[in-house]
Design an enzyme around this catalytic site. Structure first.
Site, mmCIF file in Angstrom:
data_model
loop_
_atom_site.group_PDB
_atom_site.id
_atom_site.type_symbol
_atom_site.label_atom_id
_atom_site.label_comp_id
_atom_site.label_asym_id
_atom_site.label_seq_id
_atom_site.Cartn_x
_atom_site.Cartn_y
_atom_site.Cartn_z
ATOM 1 N N GLY A 490 19.972 -16.857 -14.981
ATOM 2 C CA GLY A 490 20.100 -15.566 -14.330
ATOM 3 C C GLY A 490 18.890 -14.690 -14.554
ATOM 4 N N GLY A 492 18.393 -10.700 -14.699
ATOM 5 C CA GLY A 492 19.054 -9.403 -14.634
ATOM 6 C C GLY A 492 18.049 -8.285 -14.791
ATOM 7 N N GLY A 493 18.564 -7.069 -14.708
ATOM 8 C CA GLY A 493 17.711 -5.906 -14.807
ATOM 9 C C GLY A 493 17.014 -5.803 -16.154
ATOM 10 N N GLY A 495 16.241 -8.511 -18.107
ATOM 11 C CA GLY A 495 15.426 -9.665 -18.472
ATOM 12 C C GLY A 495 16.096 -10.955 -18.054
ATOM 13 N N VAL A 497 17.869 -14.679 -18.355
ATOM 14 C CA VAL A 497 18.941 -15.215 -19.179
ATOM 15 C C VAL A 497 18.899 -16.747 -19.151
ATOM 16 C CG1 VAL A 497 21.418 -15.156 -19.627
ATOM 17 C CG2 VAL A 497 20.332 -13.250 -18.451
ATOM 18 N N LYS A 511 19.387 -13.823 -23.744
ATOM 19 C CA LYS A 511 18.746 -12.882 -22.832
ATOM 20 C C LYS A 511 17.452 -12.365 -23.444
ATOM 21 C CE LYS A 511 20.983 -10.164 -20.195
ATOM 22 N NZ LYS A 511 21.972 -9.255 -19.668
ATOM 23 N N ASP A 624 25.184 0.951 -15.785
ATOM 24 C CA ASP A 624 24.811 -0.036 -14.772
ATOM 25 C C ASP A 624 25.997 -0.933 -14.441
ATOM 26 O OD1 ASP A 624 23.155 -1.227 -12.940
ATOM 27 O OD2 ASP A 624 22.191 -2.558 -14.374
#
Ligand SMILES: *[C@@H]1O[C@H](CO)[C@@H](O)[C@H](O)[C@H]1NC(C)=O
Ligand SMILES: *[C@@H]1O[C@H](CO)[C@@H](O)[C@H](O)[C@H]1NC(C)=O
Ligand SMILES: *[C@@H]1O[C@H](CO)[C@@H](O)[C@H](O)[C@H]1NC(C)=O
Ligand SMILES: *[C@@H]1O[C@H](CO)[C@@H](O)[C@H](O)[C@H]1NC(C)=O
Ligand SMILES: *[C@@H]1O[C@H](CO)[C@@H](O)[C@H](O)[C@H]1NC(C)=O
Ligand SMILES: *[C@@H]1O[C@H](CO)[C@@H](O)[C@H](O)[C@H]1NC(C)=O
Ligand SMILES: *[C@@H]1O[C@H](CO)[C@@H](O)[C@H](O)[C@H]1NC(C)=O
Length: 797
Positions: A490, A492-493, A495, A497, A511, A624
């Protein structure tokens, strides 16, 4: 005369049984009865016989106790699952041995005779020996004549068992659930439901007085049980056929140390986040009683000279002296509060909050139920003799940090840098000397090894830290665990994963944070707090790595990916660049979630945000909330990720990042305005997610096409459909619209829509608190007709 015949038969039967002992149970197949009556009597433990309910879900019979295979209780248990769980038993405090017997006498009396023939059964009932049977119903109710086990529960309540007016007691006898409302220890309540529980139904819905209800894993019929465990927590377990396990789906007390009586008098209960069992420690100036701190602690120097006392500060520690002996006052300041304690000869200490509101709780006569929790903003000031030299190691309530979400949070202090350095030097020197002595003196060789030694020293000194933090991993360990960061799951905002597996075989999501502001010390402190947040619906943080400028968090791995994969139709619009936090797309299309699961997810998310806001006293705003940050665990149990991370970023960063990533649709109006960001910003985001869960579309899309129009605002459109045109069906996710049955689902959907509308109010003060939102969804509070959300644009660039 007629009564003699059965008696004679019974006698002969007994003789036959005694002279002809049955073969050992290993060779004997289990014999199942559909009812037990005088013709089967007596029933002995070694007969390997059970009484089955007609649907074979429940069984009753003699069960060996877990401590001793030769002692038995007559019990009822879940039978058709691999992990049998006892749900009712007769004599758990005084189990019987192999020579006991369950008998129905010729006069129709049901008895449990122990070895001496004494009746130790709980029944005080007689039937008609020739017609009355002991039976077990499909719900697990054991019945004989007018007696039924549902009226006399032990520590468990089953679905369809009316709780009204009954009490359950934990197996160890310590805790009770009284009036189906309070959890009680030693006559004091430590948890209050508010309204009495009434009935757990087949679908996992727990109704309360006045028609409201609490849910656990609401939905499909499942095997479930509500149990008061020996640790004092009230828990709903549900059997997952897929996992073949009983899983915990609801618990009354989230922080186990808040349960009374876990530790003895004066001791402090600490739950450090690394496992779920708490431990007991003594406060400074106190020593353990024989039997350990779990039995309590005693002051080392008795407080005899009251003119000569001082206070030790214990941060994040809360005690009470029980409901009668705690004097709670509003003090002008710290000195005022302290003076109140000094003026009272019975005062053993006081709790004080540095929040400017003057919270001051004077503890008189005794100190009990102490616990340490980062959710407690209280410092305890413990009265000790002036000559006491021991220092408090419960520290940290000294530093206030400005955060993105403008709430002041107190952070534990990280280990002193200088101390560590000194210790490192000492350790390095020692190792160096050791090398010297063994004669391997080669300077360059040493220098090369210096780095390794320094790391060893760091590890060693970290081991010496007070217990309680998350585990610190080395970069090398994580590199090995993730196979050199090869399995990206993944973006994400915060960083990237990666999926990995630790040496103890726990599967983790690793992460790697990007652009994190603040130094090591702050990072350490933030991580410590995040790791201490415990909730069923929060992703667990197991550890971290802060090495060579890298900032890495190690989370539990949540297998089913994020919510957006399930509620939005894939591939139609490519608007957002945002990728899911954990993009483990299972093979094949994701199943479409039904109404019950959607409702369950909404409720779980609401509860966990409420926990962050309220139990943690607004320390942790999420900032978030969006479907990408809601991960789905086993059985679609929602788990929020990324909580606490917003604090590591600046407000501007979050806004600009979100613009780029297309999550602006979830941001409350105050993010662009001048209003302060409060917990109500999370409420707005949650409202948007809730509406998306119902409609199955992104808030900037409609039936698969991006709404370009300036006027388009999902909440407003939905409001008009539902409250003006009264066409709820029009807003429902078209993929499951057909399964919408207005009788079965109206209530759930209506609640979700109304709650969402309240959350989406333009003005923060109009929105309910997250705790209230959870209650609105549960139905414990009435939801008034919402006002129409006004139009609002964030992205008007
Ligand atoms: C007694 O139990 C047996 C076996 O469970 C059953 O077959 C029989 O019908 C029962 N007798 C009466 C009177 O109910
Ligand atoms: C147990 O029985 C119930 C009712 O017959 C059924 O719904 C359930 O699937 C069974 N469970 C297992 C594990 O067989
Ligand atoms: C028990 O039941 C039988 C059969 O119904 C009946 O004949 C008898 O009178 C009953 N005995 C008592 C004590 O009620
Ligand atoms: C439970 O039992 C009480 C009385 O024992 C009764 O008033 C109540 O209606 C019952 N509740 C349900 C849900 O059956
Ligand atoms: C401290 O603990 C007591 C008893 O558990 C509780 O009633 C009280 O609200 C707590 N105080 C704070 C500030 O958490
Ligand atoms: C508190 O004090 C009242 C009156 O003195 C007494 O009746 C009650 O039992 C006490 N409660 C507890 C929990 O000790
Ligand atoms: C404080 O020190 C005691 C005794 O050394 C220890 O058992 C306890 O865990 C420490 N407490 C904290 C919060 O580190």
């Amino acid at each position: 005369m007629s009564t003699n015949t059965p008696r004679l038969l019974f006698f002969l039967f007994t003789i036959l049984l005694l002279s002809n002992p049955p073969p050992s149970s290993a060779q004997q197949a289990v014999k199942s009865l559909s009812s037990f009556n005088i013709t089967n009597s007596p029933w002995r433990p070694d007969q390997n016989q059970i009484l089955l309910s007609p649907n074979s879900v429940f069984a009753a019979g003699f069960k060996p106790t877990s401590q001793n295979q030769k002692l038995y209780t007559f019990s009822v248990w879940y039978h058709n699952v691999s992990i049998n769980k006892i749900v009712w038993s007769t004599n758990d405090k005084s189990p019987v041995n192999g020579s006991a017997a369950l008998v129905i006498t010729t006069t129709g009396v049901l008895r449990l005779n122990d070895f001496s023939g004494k009746n130790v059964g709980p029944w005080n009932v007689s039937g008609n020996a020739s017609i009355t049977n002991l039976t077990l119903s499909n719900d697990g109710n054991l019945t004989y004549s007018t007696w039924q086990s549902f009226t006399y529960p032990t520590d468990t309540i089953l679905p369809n068992q009316n709780i009204t007016g009954t009490q359950i007691v934990s197996m160890n006898g310590k805790y009770s659930f009284s009036n189906s409302t309070y959890l009680v220890y030693s006559k004091e309540n430590y948890w209050d439901m508010g309204k009495a529980f009434q009935l757990l139904d087949k679908d996992g819905k727990m109704s309360q007085e006045t028609g409201s209800f609490v849910t656990s894993d609401f939905g499909a019929p499942r095997l479930r049980r509500l149990k008061l465990d020996n640790d004092g927590n009230l828990i709903i377990y549900s059997f997952s056929p897929d996992l073949g396990e009983w899983i915990l789906v609801w618990k009354a007390v989230e922080e186990i140390c808040k349960i009374y009586g876990t530790c003895g008098p004066n001791a402090i209960c600490v739950n450090d986040g690394s496992n779920s069992t708490p431990h007991c420690v003594c406060p400074p100036g106190y020593k353990q009683n024989s039997g350990g701190a779990i039995e309590g602690c005693t002051i080392k120097i008795p407080l005899t000279n009251l003119g000569n006392t001082k206070f030790l500060q214990l941060d994040y520690v809360n005690y009470t002296s029980g409901s009668n002996q705690t004097e709670q006052i509003v003090a002008n300041n710290f000195t005022d509060c302290q003076a109140h304690c000094l003026n009272n000869s019975k005062c053993l200490g006081f709790g004080f909050k540095y929040d400017g509101k003057g919270y001051c709780a004077i503890q008189l006569g005794r100190l009990v139920y102490g616990y340490w929790s980062p959710g407690t903003e209280v410092s305890m000031f413990l009265r000790v003799d002036k000559s006491e030299t021991e220092q408090s190691n419960f520290s940290g309530m000294t530093k206030l940090l400005d955060t993105t979400c403008p709430v002041n949070i107190s952070l534990p202090l990280p280990p002193e840098e200088s101390n560590t350095t000194t210790r490192n030097i000492v350790i390095v020197c020692t190792l160096f000397a050791a090398e010297l002595i063994t004669g391997v003196f080669f300077f360059w060789g040493f220098l090369k090894k210096y780095i390794k030694y320094r790391e060893m020293a760091q590890t060693l000194s970290l081991e010496l830290l007070p217990a309680g933090g998350p585990k610190r991993f080395s970069y090398a360990e994580l590199k090995a665990a993730t196979n050199d960061f090869s399995n990206l799951i993944g973006r994400g905002g915060f960083g990237d994963v990666y999926k990995g597996e630790l040496t103890d075989h726990r599967v983790v999501a690793v992460k790697c944070l990007k652009h994190v502001t603040g130094g090591d010390a702050e990072f350490w402190a933030e991580v410590t707090i995040i790791a201490r947040m415990h909730h069923l619906n929060l992703v667990r943080l197991w550890g971290f790595c802060a090495e060579k400028g890298k900032r890495i968090l190690v989370y539990e791995f949540v297998p089913n990916g994020s919510l957006d994969k399930y509620i939005f139709q894939k591939g139609k619009v490519k608007y957002s660049e945002s990728e899911s936090e954990m993009d483990m797309v299972p093979v094949g299309p994701n199943p479409v979630l039904d109404w019950n699961i959607r409702y369950r997810i909404a409720l779980g998310v609401a509860r966990s945000i409420a926990y962050l806001h309220e139990e943690c006293l607004e320390w942790v705003l999420h900032c978030d909330i969006k479907p990408e940050n809601i991960l789905l665990g086993d059985d679609f149990c929602p788990k929020i990720s990324d909580f606490g991370l917003a604090k590591m970023k600046k407000k501007e960063d979050i806004v600009s990042l979100s613009r780029i990533r297309g999550t602006r649709g979830y941001m409350a109006p105050e993010w662009v305005g001048q209003d302060p960001i409060t917990s109500k910003a999370d409420v707005y985001s949650f409202g948007m997610v809730l509406l998306e869960i119902v409609t199955g579309t992104r808030n900037f899309e409609m039936q698969g096409s991006v709404m370009e129009s300036e006027d388009w605002y999902l909440p407003r459109w939905a409001f008009d459909k539902v409250f003006k045109e009264l066409k709820v069906e029009d807003i429902l996710d078209c993929r499951i619209k057909h399964s919408y049955d207005s009788r079965a689902h109206f209530n759930l959907v209506d609640r979700m829509v109304k709650t969402a509308m309240w959350c989406l109010q333009d003005r923060p003060e109009m929105r309910p608190s997250m705790g209230k939102v959870a209650k609105m969804l549960e139905g414990t509070v009435e939801i008034t007709e919402p006002r129409k959300p006004t139009i609002f644009f964030l992205g008007a660039e």
